[in-house]
Each structure stands twice: as C-alpha cells, then as structure tokens.
Design an enzyme around this catalytic site. Structure first.
Site, PDB file in Angstrom:
ATOM      1  CB  ILE C 111       2.211  11.790   5.886  1.00  0.00           C
ATOM      2  CG1 ILE C 111       3.222  11.399   6.981  1.00  0.00           C
ATOM      3  CG2 ILE C 111       0.920  12.274   6.536  1.00  0.00           C
ATOM      4  CD1 ILE C 111       4.620  11.342   6.515  1.00  0.00           C
ATOM      5  CD  GLU C 120       7.247  17.441   6.100  1.00  0.00           C
ATOM      6  OE1 GLU C 120       6.660  16.560   6.747  1.00  0.00           O
ATOM      7  OE2 GLU C 120       6.691  18.457   5.643  1.00  0.00           O
ATOM      8  CB  SER C 122      12.404  20.360  10.711  1.00  0.00           C
ATOM      9  OG  SER C 122      11.898  20.996  11.871  1.00  0.00           O
ATOM     10  CG  ASP C 217       8.196  -2.704   1.320  1.00  0.00           C
ATOM     11  OD1 ASP C 217       7.302  -2.984   0.493  1.00  0.00           O
ATOM     12  OD2 ASP C 217       7.990  -2.657   2.539  1.00  0.00           O
ATOM     13  CG  HIS C 223      -1.280  -0.493  -0.611  1.00  0.00           C
ATOM     14  ND1 HIS C 223      -2.411  -1.216  -0.898  1.00  0.00           N
ATOM     15  CD2 HIS C 223      -1.631   0.370   0.375  1.00  0.00           C
ATOM     16  CE1 HIS C 223      -3.397  -0.829  -0.102  1.00  0.00           C
ATOM     17  NE2 HIS C 223      -2.947   0.131   0.667  1.00  0.00           N
ATOM     18  NE  ARG C 228      -2.911   8.330  -1.536  1.00  0.00           N
ATOM     19  CZ  ARG C 228      -3.895   8.874  -0.842  1.00  0.00           C
ATOM     20  NH1 ARG C 228      -4.868   9.555  -1.425  1.00  0.00           N
ATOM     21  NH2 ARG C 228      -3.949   8.726   0.469  1.00  0.00           N
TER      22      ARG C 228
END
Lengths: 329, 329, 329, 329
Positions: C111, C120, C122, C217, C223, C228
């Site tokens: 996040i 998400e 809840s 996007d 990125h 990651r």
C-alpha cells in the site's frame, strides 16, 4: 531588471524582521529567503518558505529504520545511503515554496510535474502585465538537424534580426489589442462594455510572463531538477532549474551532493548495452548490425546516455563522442 | 504514559533552543512544537514542523487573484471566501509534519489517505516494542444492530472481562514468541540462528503500536479531519483526529474556523431531498414510498446526513431523530 | 488451494461469456482474465480488467510527438525509445485491475505505492476468514548477519519446527478468540452482545489473509515491479511481483521487453563510481580509503548495485562477487 | 467541422472492427467509441477507451464490504449508497481515456486537475496547425460588473465587430510569422536556418488549438465535471464538460444518476447558514448585519450556492433570487 522598487522594498522589509522559532532552521536557506534571483529577461525565482534541512531527512529515516540506522554513523553517510538505495520517503520530509515568474510556454512544461502545489496568477480575475520573453541572440537557436527535439546553432544576421522583430512586434500588438478589448473606452473615445478578461487573454502569445507559487517536496524537486537541469531540457526551463539548484545546494548541502553524485552525474546502462560492452572488451568488433540495438539506440550508446563517460574510461575509440546526457556543464 | 524520561528530556531540550528565522511564524503552533499529546493508552501525536500560517494562505490566494482580491478587505474574510467556494489550492500552501504513535489497525485506515508523505518505523529492520492497545471498558463496544459498520453499547460484566483477558493474553503470548523467534538463544539455553525480523513480525497482532512521521498539506489534512473526526469514524482513529484538530485550531485559527463552519458543521442535501422538503412544506404528507428514496436513504434523510439539523429548524416531527452525521460533540 | 469450487465455477462462467467490443484487445491478456494464479499458501493474483496494449502506448506517444515520431518506423522501436528516454506518460495510458489475496504484512508494504486505486476487504464491516500465511520450510529464513534488512539461510531442525509451531498455534488461538468475541453466544452457551468487528480484528496477527482490488497504470506498475520483483525485496511480496510480471509480459510484450532491458537488467553507476573505475583501468590500485566512498558504498560498488556485472566485463578481480542487485533469477 | 475526411475514415474503420473480449462491456459506451463530438469551432471530444461499468463499481464495493453489502439488494441502490456516503474508491475502479482537441487557454485550466494521465501534442517536436478559437457572437461576453470572475452580457455592434477582427487578424499574423520563422526559406526566397520549433511556438496566442489524450478514473472525472460543468465555470471549458457528461451518462447510467442527484443538484449549507435559517423560520427578521455573515456571503446565502433552491421551498422572499450555483440548464 524584474523587480520594481516597491517589490524590492517589500523584500527588504521581510528580511529585516527575524523572528524566533523552535523549528529546524537552515542557515543557508535563510540567506536566500524572499530574494529574487533574475532568470531570463523578466523572470525570477525566489524562496518564500521552506521546511526541514539535512538533519530532518536523517531524523525521518531513523524513525523508519530505528536501531538499524545506528551503524551509519553520520548524517552525510546516511543521506548517501538513502539516495543510493532509492529510499525516497525521507527526502519527501523536506518542503520548499517558491515564487516564480516565467513565460507561459515554460509554465506549460513545468506544470506537467503533477506532484506539487500551485497557485498561479489568474487571467480570469486579473490583468496580465505587458512583459514578454524575447530571447537573447545566442539563445535564438535553429531547429536541430539531428533530432526533432533539440536546438542547433544560433541564428545569425538578417534571419535573427527578422525573428526578433516579429516576436517583439507581434507581442506588442497583441497586448495593445488586449488592453483595448478589456478597457471601457473605444478607440474613438466613446464608452464600451469591455470584453471579459477570461476571453481577452486568448489573444496573448505564449511568451507573456505569468507567475505562481509552487510548493514541492525535496524528492519530487530532485526529480524535476534531474529532468529540467539536464542538457536535453529546453534552455528556457533549464535556467530556472539551474537557479533552483543553487538554492537547494545551500538549503540541504549533503542531500544535494548525493543528488549530484547519484542522479545528475550517474550513468545508466541497459542489459543489452552491458552485453555489448562485454563482447567488445573480449575483443569482438561489435557493430550496430550485430549489437541488437536500433540505429538510434546505437548512436546514443556511443555518444549519449552517459555511455560516453564509460567510453572514456574503457578507452575504446567507439566512445570518443562528446558526452550528451546528464547535466550540462 | 507514552513518553520515557529520555524522550521527555529530548523534547525539553528541543524546546529550549529557539533560533532566528525570516519565515512565517505561527505563535500558536510554536507552543505545540515537539510536545506529545497522549492518545489512547500508549499513543501520541506531536508536531515536528510546520510551514505557513493564515497569512500565507491569503498571500498565495492573492498571487492567484491579483487585484481581484483587493475587495476582500481582510484575511479572515478572504479565507472564508476561499473555503466557501472550494478554492483549495491556497490551503495547500501550508504544510505540517506530525510524529504519531498508533496501533497498526489504526495505521491501516490512516494510510488510505494517499496524498501525504510517510516514514513508518520498519519492522523489517528493527524490533517492535511490547506495547499493545487494550481498550478502556467504555470503548469496548458491541457490534451495532442497526448497521454493519457502527458500534453499539459497551459490553458489560463477564463478557467485557473475557474480551479484555483474551486481548491481553494473546498479545502477550504473541510478543513472547516474537522475541523468542528473533533471539539468538533457544528456550533450552542453546544458541539458535534467530528468525528474520521481517518474518517474525507476522506473529504480532494488529493492536501493537507502530509510529511514523506523517507530512501533509492543510487542504488534505482538512479532508482527513472531515472524515476521521466525524461521528461515523472508528473511535480509535477519531481520537487522533480530535487531537490534531486542537493543534490546527492554534496553528491557523481563521482557516480552522472556516473549516468548522463550512465543512464540519455543514449540511448537504440531495436534489431528491430538496424536492421532498418542498413537497412537505407545501403540506403534502410525503412517505418513504412516495419520496423516491430507498428505505436506507429515507432513514438517513430524517435522522442522518445533517438533515436532522434542518429538521429542527423546519419544525417537522419527521426530523426529530438524533443528529447522526457531522462531527460529534 | 486458494479457490473454492464456487469461486472456480464463477471464473469458468465469466470466461465462457465473450462479448464484442470496439476497444483495443490484448489476446495475451484475454487468456489470463479472471484466472487465479496461486501465490504463497492461500494467496492469489488475478486480472479483472485491463485497458490498452502495446499499440495504445504508441498511439498516445504519437499524439505527443506528432510527425516527429514518423522516423521511428515500428512500435517496438518507439516503445524502446520511450523507455530509454524516461518518457513515462505513454505508459500511463495502459491500466490494469487486479484482484489480490495476500497476507496483511505484505499488504502493508504494498500500500506504500500510493499512485494506485484500492478497494480492500473491510474488517470493520465483514468477518475475516481463518486463513494464515505459514512459510514453507525453505522460506523460514534467519536474520541476515550482513545487514539489518536481508535474510540469511533457512532455519533448520528444532528451531524451524518451534517457529512453525508457534506461528500456527498463535494464529489459531487468536482466530478462535476473534470468533468467540464477535459471536452471540458466550462459552457457557448463554447469549452475549458480541464485540464490534472493528475492535475484534485487533486480535488477529499480521499473517492473516486479506484481499483487495488494485488498479494501476502501466508506468506505476513498472515502478512497483522494479522495486518488488528485485532480489532485495522481501520474498513474500516478490512472489506476487513475479506472478504479475508473467501477466504483463503477455499483456504488453514489447513494453515488458523494454522494461526488462532498461530497468530490471539496467546498471547504474554514481559519478564517484565512474571516476574510480577510470582510475583503476588506468592501472591505479584504488582502495576504499582512496576511493572517496564509505565502507558500505565500497562494498556495494564491488558486490552490489549492478557493478558486479560491470566487474565481470572489465575483468577486475575486485568485481568477482555475486551479482546482488536487479531481479533475482 | 473539426474532422478531415482522413480522420473520419479512420474512425469508421476502427468502428468497423469489433473484437471479442471477456472484459466488462458497456454497450452505451461502445456506441460512443472513437466518434468525435464537435465542441467550439474546431474542437472535439471522443472516447478512445474505457474500463468498467456500473456493475464493476458494485463488484469493487462488494470486495470491500463483503457480506455487509448483501443487504443492499441491487446495484443501483448500492451505487447511490456509495455516492451518498462519499465512498469514492469503488468509483475509482472505472477509467476512461479521451482524445480532446481544445484551445490552449482551456487546456491551461484543465491541466490543473492533477490526478489524471496526459499525453499532449508537443510543439517542441511538431508543428501546430493553423486553427484558432474565435468565439461566436453570443459568447463574446463583457466583463461582469458584479464580480471579477464572471461574464456579463454579450458585446454588441461595433465593439463586437472590432474584437472579432482583432482576434482573427492577430492570430493569423502570428501564425504567418510562426510558419515563416520555422521554414527553410527567407521572405526573399533565399535559404535560412529556420528557428527551433520549441522557440517559434512562443509567438502563438492562447486561442490556438492543441490536443491530448486524457485518462482519468470515474471518481476524479466526477470531481472535474462538478467544477467544470458548473454555471460558474468559464463557458469555453463548460462545453467540453457538458459533452463528457453525455458520454458518462451512457457509460455508467446508475453512477451518473447518483452523481446528478447528490453532487450536481446537491445543496450545501454552512453551520452559520443553518443557524440563520432557524432564526428566520422562528420569525426573526435576520439581516446581513445580524447574520454573522459578510456582505458577499449574505448575498450568496440568498441568491447563490444552492440556497436559492432552499429559499424557494421555505417560501421566504429573501430567497427569490435566481439559482446561481450548480449546473446550468
């Protein structure tokens, strides 16, 4: 000279009234506050406010990494570590607010950097001043014959004179009509309604000056500077970026030094580029055809994108072309 | 008591060192700097830095509107005008940096506000402290029977005791095992490798405390406060929002007053709601069936979404239900 | 096996109903739609929707560069040009929506990438399922002794068994109490109010699974993937990034290939690093003391940050350490 | 007529090639794809791509609220619930990509909406076309005498003719010189270097047309439409917003209806405004002096900001002024 006597007096007045604060203070930035650095013929940049300093970057990083950062013994080392590993959030903890006066066509490029706060002078509400950017002769460049984006040599002789004359005359006439359209008196002296300002502005060319407050965090400012203080950036925005670089250097000297080392002066190679270098150093005569690169990419591999620096170091004649990427010096 | 003697000494030391600055200074905020306001059982909020004040909002607005803003004669009037007309960019010209210590499940809600800068304590690098949020008895609420989101009455007697006992025991045991897993000594006293911190943290429950630096501009902070200081927000995040409201009130008193009047205390009606009111005031007995609203919407029209306030004023018995939206008082 | 028979039937049903569209279609992505790729022990990633393809990137770029892009004759060449010169906006013209099921401690890392849209599950409204991430033995790594962040070897023998036992037992007990707290029946069979879900969730550990829709996007996804899918990323998020890489490769093959060449496989050198290399190749025996680098930076210069690849090519024994940065293979 | 025969043929060709997809399809939006809706004298808006539909909004919401949303029985009810309670993230799950041709001064307002992706035609690389916005006579409005922002009546007679003549002549001359500056032939027929495009563009006025691809999620698009389809927005951007409203209505009919009811047609009152109404309804003759409002706020309270609608309903003569806020019809 972009400042009126009134403006200068206001700056002097603001600088004559120090107050006490418990916040982090950057002496280097205090020396810049409110002063206008002239840029282009009528523009300027000046610092209106700032938050944080080198120590504030480290303080935020130590919240993140806690005891883990104790091993980095001083702030400068920690800042270099953060920059090297692209840990950008501590740099976001510093903020700066600038007052910029700039031509509209520069503002149109600038505003594409979306992660910033902006208050621009509104030509819907207010009347723009009669100030236009007219390039100096050495900035009056021809279209580059190499690529669609860059500039070539400066225009000379009659061509240069003709261009300057058109720029001045068209701007002047457009502004005359702008004034005449929004005024309450017709050319013959009779009363008129006066065109709405939000419409009349459409007659003004893109070299008219506007101004804004622009507020941005240090990480996003570095991103802006990397792109706009680069040799490929248009000259008219690069001079603003250069002026801001000087301020940032005084504001957060350690962060700025790391930025220069890792970003502005950094060199990036693609996987294909690395593989080619490996083959060449092993003695293979790699050509564009066997490189796996396009013609444009091959040209940039040799002469651009930082590889020329690498070329210098590996001593290959292939790389003797002038350095073309990274900040111009 | 969330602060250690060392932390308190550090705060005292920071507050004992005023420096000179040429920047805008908010005396109200200077009084808050570095001090920790206790929130929940182990949490706190404190101001680390700020940029701007009420005058800075007006200064930015006057850049935008130029001569057009001269007619608004004082800063307070201009700020109310900006807030009333949703001119949000001048409020973005103020910035604040907070240090917050908060339970992880609160942090997970908070982080959904994306337009902010965050440096969180990293449990990949560092070891979390043994501190868990255990609710006070009056905050130990039952699930609401009216809707899926809200809370009902506080639990009582054995049920409350049982819940508290489980929360404490499970957190304690989880932390014992966390420590044992990352340590270099096995339970039998022999040496062990020690589990990676980034893995061991997965054993810790969501009421463990984390902390972060959170930096945000005033416009986005107001948006956060409108949602999180609202009566519908979960109690455990609302107490943080309430603490921040007190700081903002001292920092930018005029902007905060406008925020209270136009946002926190504001009332919004839908087009359908307005049409119903009109019919009712003309004497028609409107029912849910004839209103064009769903049952839920009709219930909220009467009792929620600010309409109850309107109900008080038009004197209709329909609107006598308790006020359910807007900041709790 | 993360999918229930009902979920599988729903996927089969969605995939059995093709419809007609006039939009850009990526056949490679159509093959992925709705299918769940298993990740970790109970997680998955699946594509719910996408917008654009390789051609859409070029189409947007050609709007920007107009006639200027005619010289780049084909889409693949143009895409490589855009990636090479960090022209990121055309990649922003593609969008993807994923459904991800993942442990909470992975979600907390994920996040932090703010430029994305998230919905998400809840735990204020709904009840979480009894599903926890329990690492496979080979992922049960020790804390690295080299740095505070990384992992060392896998734990073994009794230590591994003990850790797994604790993780399972603590999670199971925490969930038992979660259920007991929110239920309407006390342990002795009598009725109880039932704790609010928004409170009961605080007892659940960070290895419980949550799920969300995540829309981003292509530029920002790249990125995310660069950070990651990197060898330095925590294993538990890297496996998600790896799974997404496979989808992106089929969705926009030309863009993904350029991303691999210029970003994932790219090598970056600092100005100081380039200067050191130059001296070394000129025959000087540079040491950390004379390099101008800190110890940590010197170690990374040799063994990390891509320089090891360069090391292979320049044949210096200094650089014989294993490649430590860039995507693991 | 803004489209060339080539452009029309390209649109026809794109619309003649339906393909199969497994994604969500909005039939209403398929009917719009690629077609250009004319706006102003040379501009247009057209849909290039979209993601999601009304059902996709609900699907994302149900991920968030899980079992909690079962009580809202149908999609329309759920969508109204989400809009009413400012649950914006499900609306972010829809995305649209538009191709817009618009005057530069409109583009400068539009770009201030930062949460969107943009690829604009680049006048650094490419040559702009000779197309300028010249207002229709009824759009040639005088400056408002009431406030600095709005427009008054249309100009008439000689004044109107004079303005139109200036706008046309200045634009034409500026473009003639633009062409002459970038060309490779001097006025006397000799060869010249040709000014760089990035410089020559500075001579062009703000009513020249540019174009861009603009991609935005539905939540942020609604925010744009609320501000730009409002009666206070400048006419030249409002006509674009109006054209987009028609597309959105066909794309996500339930979401658009909720947007109209709760946002465009909504009424907002301040706490002070509510208090005044209460006093007035209790029989008190409230005046501006006793209202606690500034003169400007009092005027808007009666005649603007939606209160006039409320005025109609409570029957107070104070509120009989024409409705001045909200979308004009």
């Amino acid at each position: 000279m972009p400042l009126s006597p009134d403006q200068q007096a206001e700056i002097d007045s603001l600088r004559a009234q120090p107050r006490q604060t418990l916040r982090a203070v950057s002496e280097g930035m205090e020396a810049h506050l409110y002063k206008a650095v002239p840029v282009l013929d009528h523009g300027f940049v000046r610092v209106i406010d700032y938050m944080g300093d080198d120590a504030a970057i480290c303080q935020a990083a130590r919240v993140s990494y806690g005891r883990g950062t104790k091993s980095v013994q001083n702030d400068e080392g920690l800042i270099r570590y953060l920059m090297r590993h692209w840990h950008s959030t501590p740099f976001e903890m510093c903020e700066v607010k600038l007052h910029v006066k700039l031509p509209v066509f520069v503002a149109r490029q600038w505003i594409r950097h979306r992660t910033a706060n902006v208050n621009e002078y509104s030509a819907r509400y207010s009347i723009l001043d009669r100030e236009f950017y007219i390039p100096q002769p050495d900035a009056l460049a021809a279209q580059s014959v190499i690529n669609n984006q860059g500039r070539g040599e400066a225009l000379s002789g009659e061509e240069a004179a003709r261009v300057l004359e058109w720029l001045k005359a068209d701007a002047g006439r457009a502004y005359d009509h702008y004034e005449a359209m929004i005024g309450d008196t017709a050319p013959d002296g009779s009363a008129q309604a006066g065109l709405a300002r939000e419409l009349a502005r459409m007659n003004l060319p893109a070299n008219i000056y506007t101004q804004w407050y622009w507020k941005v965090d240090l990480h996003n400012l570095f991103h802006f500077l990397r792109l706009r203080a680069d040799a490929h950036a248009q000259y008219e925005i690069r001079v603003y970026a250069d002026a801001i670089c000087e301020m940032v250097k005084d504001w957060v000297p350690a962060a700025y030094a790391a930025f220069e080392d890792y970003r502005m002066g950094g060199v990036t190679l693609s996987a294909t580029g690395v593989a080619c270098l490996r083959r060449m150093l092993a003695g293979e005569a790699v050509t564009q055809e066997t490189s796996g690169m396009s013609k444009g990419e091959w040209r940039e591999f040799g002469g651009g994108l930082g590889v020329s620096r690498l070329g210098d170091l590996v001593g290959s004649p292939l790389f003797r072309m002038p350095f073309a990427r990274g900040r111009s010096r």
